[in-house]
Design a protein around this motif. Structure first.
Motif, PDB file in Angstrom:
ATOM      1  N   UNK A  59       0.852  -1.183   0.000  1.00 51.54           N
ATOM      2  CA  UNK A  59       0.000   0.000   0.000  1.00 51.54           C
ATOM      3  C   UNK A  59       0.889   1.233   0.000  1.00 51.54           C
ATOM      4  N   UNK A  60       0.484   2.149  -0.791  1.00 52.06           N
ATOM      5  CA  UNK A  60       1.263   3.385  -0.855  1.00 52.06           C
ATOM      6  C   UNK A  60       0.444   4.504  -0.225  1.00 52.06           C
ATOM      7  N   UNK A  61       1.136   5.295   0.444  1.00 57.31           N
ATOM      8  CA  UNK A  61       0.484   6.452   1.068  1.00 57.31           C
ATOM      9  C   UNK A  61       0.475   7.612   0.094  1.00 57.31           C
ATOM     10  N   UNK A  62      -0.725   8.177  -0.136  1.00 55.29           N
ATOM     11  CA  UNK A  62      -0.857   9.350  -0.995  1.00 55.29           C
ATOM     12  C   UNK A  62      -1.174  10.533  -0.083  1.00 55.29           C
ATOM     13  N   UNK A  63      -0.386  11.529  -0.256  1.00 57.21           N
ATOM     14  CA  UNK A  63      -0.586  12.702   0.600  1.00 57.21           C
ATOM     15  C   UNK A  63      -1.839  13.453   0.164  1.00 57.21           C
ATOM     16  N   UNK A  64      -2.633  13.848   1.126  1.00 57.39           N
ATOM     17  CA  UNK A  64      -3.849  14.606   0.839  1.00 57.39           C
ATOM     18  C   UNK A  64      -3.478  16.061   0.557  1.00 57.39           C
ATOM     19  N   UNK A  65      -4.216  16.690  -0.350  1.00 51.44           N
ATOM     20  CA  UNK A  65      -3.893  18.082  -0.650  1.00 51.44           C
ATOM     21  C   UNK A  65      -4.121  18.969   0.574  1.00 51.44           C
ATOM     22  N   UNK A  66      -3.223  19.880   0.717  1.00 47.31           N
ATOM     23  CA  UNK A  66      -3.306  20.810   1.838  1.00 47.31           C
ATOM     24  C   UNK A  66      -3.960  22.106   1.318  1.00 47.31           C
ATOM     25  N   UNK A  67      -4.968  22.611   1.997  1.00 47.77           N
ATOM     26  CA  UNK A  67      -5.611  23.830   1.520  1.00 47.77           C
ATOM     27  C   UNK A  67      -4.645  25.023   1.602  1.00 47.77           C
ATOM     28  N   UNK A  68      -4.802  25.921   0.603  1.00 49.30           N
ATOM     29  CA  UNK A  68      -3.964  27.127   0.594  1.00 49.30           C
ATOM     30  C   UNK A  68      -4.457  28.080   1.678  1.00 49.30           C
ATOM     31  N   UNK A  69      -3.550  28.688   2.329  1.00 48.43           N
ATOM     32  CA  UNK A  69      -3.934  29.639   3.361  1.00 48.43           C
ATOM     33  C   UNK A  69      -3.808  31.084   2.870  1.00 48.43           C
ATOM     34  N   UNK A  70      -3.478  31.273   1.589  1.00 47.66           N
ATOM     35  CA  UNK A  70      -3.377  32.629   1.041  1.00 47.66           C
ATOM     36  C   UNK A  70      -4.312  32.757  -0.160  1.00 47.66           C
ATOM     37  N   UNK A  71      -4.681  33.991  -0.457  1.00 47.13           N
ATOM     38  CA  UNK A  71      -5.566  34.281  -1.590  1.00 47.13           C
ATOM     39  C   UNK A  71      -4.711  34.879  -2.699  1.00 47.13           C
ATOM     40  N   UNK A  72      -5.007  34.492  -3.928  1.00 46.66           N
ATOM     41  CA  UNK A  72      -4.301  35.042  -5.073  1.00 46.66           C
ATOM     42  C   UNK A  72      -4.884  36.429  -5.357  1.00 46.66           C
ATOM     43  N   UNK A  73      -4.133  37.499  -5.130  1.00 46.78           N
ATOM     44  CA  UNK A  73      -4.625  38.864  -5.287  1.00 46.78           C
ATOM     45  C   UNK A  73      -4.278  39.459  -6.645  1.00 46.78           C
ATOM     46  N   UNK A  74      -3.617  38.726  -7.490  1.00 46.38           N
ATOM     47  CA  UNK A  74      -3.235  39.265  -8.795  1.00 46.38           C
ATOM     48  C   UNK A  74      -4.451  39.687  -9.629  1.00 46.38           C
ATOM     49  N   UNK A  75      -5.506  38.871  -9.745  1.00 42.88           N
ATOM     50  CA  UNK A  75      -6.673  39.335 -10.509  1.00 42.88           C
ATOM     51  C   UNK A  75      -7.321  40.584  -9.893  1.00 42.88           C
ATOM     52  N   UNK A  76      -7.337  40.645  -8.588  1.00 40.55           N
ATOM     53  CA  UNK A  76      -7.907  41.807  -7.903  1.00 40.55           C
ATOM     54  C   UNK A  76      -7.110  43.070  -8.243  1.00 40.55           C
ATOM     55  N   UNK A  77      -5.812  42.989  -8.239  1.00 44.77           N
ATOM     56  CA  UNK A  77      -4.955  44.125  -8.568  1.00 44.77           C
ATOM     57  C   UNK A  77      -5.151  44.527 -10.028  1.00 44.77           C
ATOM     58  N   UNK A  78      -5.279  43.564 -10.928  1.00 42.09           N
ATOM     59  CA  UNK A  78      -5.504  43.866 -12.337  1.00 42.09           C
ATOM     60  C   UNK A  78      -6.808  44.641 -12.537  1.00 42.09           C
ATOM     61  N   UNK A  79      -7.850  44.204 -11.893  1.00 43.96           N
ATOM     62  CA  UNK A  79      -9.143  44.874 -12.011  1.00 43.96           C
ATOM     63  C   UNK A  79      -9.060  46.288 -11.434  1.00 43.96           C
ATOM     64  N   UNK A  80      -8.390  46.447 -10.322  1.00 47.75           N
ATOM     65  CA  UNK A  80      -8.263  47.760  -9.700  1.00 47.75           C
ATOM     66  C   UNK A  80      -7.455  48.719 -10.593  1.00 47.75           C
ATOM     67  N   UNK A  81      -6.438  48.237 -11.243  1.00 52.84           N
ATOM     68  CA  UNK A  81      -5.653  49.084 -12.136  1.00 52.84           C
ATOM     69  C   UNK A  81      -6.473  49.520 -13.346  1.00 52.84           C
ATOM     70  N   UNK A  82      -7.267  48.622 -13.889  1.00 47.24           N
ATOM     71  CA  UNK A  82      -8.129  48.985 -15.018  1.00 47.24           C
ATOM     72  C   UNK A  82      -9.137  50.051 -14.587  1.00 47.24           C
ATOM     73  N   UNK A  83      -9.740  49.884 -13.413  1.00 44.38           N
ATOM     74  CA  UNK A  83     -10.686  50.881 -12.925  1.00 44.38           C
ATOM     75  C   UNK A  83     -10.008  52.228 -12.670  1.00 44.38           C
ATOM     76  N   UNK A  84      -8.795  52.208 -12.189  1.00 48.67           N
ATOM     77  CA  UNK A  84      -8.047  53.437 -11.958  1.00 48.67           C
ATOM     78  C   UNK A  84      -7.775  54.165 -13.278  1.00 48.67           C
ATOM     79  N   UNK A  85      -7.408  53.421 -14.305  1.00 49.28           N
ATOM     80  CA  UNK A  85      -7.156  54.023 -15.613  1.00 49.28           C
ATOM     81  C   UNK A  85      -8.439  54.617 -16.182  1.00 49.28           C
TER      82      UNK A  85
END
Length: 135
Positions: free
Chosen positions: A4-30
């Protein structure tokens, strides 16, 4: 023997990807930077002050035909005579100037005549529709 092989369970990310948020904010600023100067642009116009309508107004018509010839109240006038006619309007308190230009007339001609009217100090000025002249 079964392994039997042990498969590691995915660990949830504790951070949010803010790149799309920054892109939208820059477009609104322009968009805001581009639209604010348009909204604050002002064109100064001297509008008449409200009061009683006068039935004693004396309208004069200045027409420019397709070829650029001038007509004052239906009779042909020269460019040299125009400032004198405009001076008489300026002296009459009830006089109004109506300008009618043939739609096929050159804009440069209209602009030069309008500059003469402005230099004469005419402030009671109206424009008659964009139809061919009947005169």
């Amino acid at each position: 023997m079964v392994r039997t092989a042990r498969i590691a369970e995915p660990v949830p990310f504790s951070t949010i990807n803010v790149t799309p948020f920054i892109d939208v904010m820059l477009v609104l600023l322009i968009v805001m930077i581009l639209s604010v100067p348009i909204a604050t642009h002002k064109v100064p116009i001297d509008l008449p002050v409200g009061g009683e309508a006068s039935d004693l107004e004396v309208p004069h018509r200045l027409s420019i035909d397709q070829a650029g010839a001038l007509a004052w109240d239906g009779r042909a006038v020269s460019d040299a005579a125009l400032p004198g006619l405009l001076a008489t309007i300026r002296r009459e308190p009830a006089a109004v100037l109506h300008m009618q230009t043939d739609p096929e007339a050159r804009y440069e001609r209209f602009d030069s005549i309008l500059a003469v009217v402005k230099r004469a100090g005419i402030d009671r000025l109206g424009f008659i529709g964009n139809r061919p002249l009947d005169d």
